[in-house]
Write a protein that holds these residues in place. Structure first.
Motif, mmCIF file in Angstrom:
data_model
loop_
_atom_site.group_PDB
_atom_site.id
_atom_site.type_symbol
_atom_site.label_atom_id
_atom_site.label_comp_id
_atom_site.label_asym_id
_atom_site.label_seq_id
_atom_site.Cartn_x
_atom_site.Cartn_y
_atom_site.Cartn_z
ATOM 1 N N ASP A 1 -6.996 6.282 -12.716
ATOM 2 C CA ASP A 1 -7.706 5.883 -11.305
ATOM 3 C C ASP A 1 -6.684 4.818 -10.672
ATOM 4 N N ALA A 2 -6.207 3.976 -11.289
ATOM 5 C CA ALA A 2 -5.476 2.970 -10.859
ATOM 6 C C ALA A 2 -4.151 3.574 -10.187
ATOM 7 N N ARG B 1 -3.454 3.511 -6.203
ATOM 8 C CA ARG B 1 -1.972 2.846 -5.780
ATOM 9 C C ARG B 1 -1.094 4.033 -5.188
ATOM 10 N N GLY B 2 -0.846 5.148 -5.540
ATOM 11 C CA GLY B 2 -0.505 6.255 -4.750
ATOM 12 C C GLY B 2 -1.116 6.404 -3.343
ATOM 13 N N ASP C 1 0.179 3.632 -1.231
ATOM 14 C CA ASP C 1 1.540 3.546 -0.880
ATOM 15 C C ASP C 1 1.572 4.785 0.079
ATOM 16 N N ALA C 2 1.101 5.644 -0.082
ATOM 17 C CA ALA C 2 1.143 6.881 1.230
ATOM 18 C C ALA C 2 0.656 6.332 2.536
ATOM 19 N N ARG C 3 -0.286 5.496 2.381
ATOM 20 C CA ARG C 3 -1.073 5.221 3.779
ATOM 21 C C ARG C 3 -0.189 4.156 4.240
ATOM 22 N N ALA C 4 0.681 3.301 3.674
ATOM 23 C CA ALA C 4 1.557 2.117 4.018
ATOM 24 C C ALA C 4 2.733 3.061 4.630
ATOM 25 N N ALA C 5 2.992 3.910 3.854
ATOM 26 C CA ALA C 5 4.179 4.768 4.598
ATOM 27 C C ALA C 5 4.118 5.301 5.590
#
Length: 72
Positions: free
Chosen positions: A8-9, A13-14, A17-21
């Motif tokens: 789940d972590a 986290r993924g 990361d996708a949202r930040a990218a």
């Protein structure tokens, strides 16, 4: 339980990361010159960050593009 927690972590986290990218990509396409400047500042900081660092580079090169413009 630990394996499920780790799974789940990693998933969360993924997703982050996708949202930040995606956010960075939208901002970059909207203000490419600013992000080019920002990346140059990061390069200056990484290259000239330690007291005993020595950098030999031609002053007319692209590396100093924004530093040269500051004297206008």
């Amino acid at each position: 339980i630990i394996a499920f927690g780790n799974r789940d972590a990693e998933k969360i986290r993924g997703e982050g990361d996708a949202r930040a990218a995606a956010t960075y990509a939208r901002a970059y396409t909207r203000f490419p010159e600013f992000y080019s400047f920002h990346r140059s500042l990061q390069a200056y900081r990484n290259s000239l960050g330690q007291p005993n660092d020595v950098l030999v580079i031609a002053p007319e090169g692209e590396f100093f593009k924004y530093l040269k413009q500051s004297g206008r």
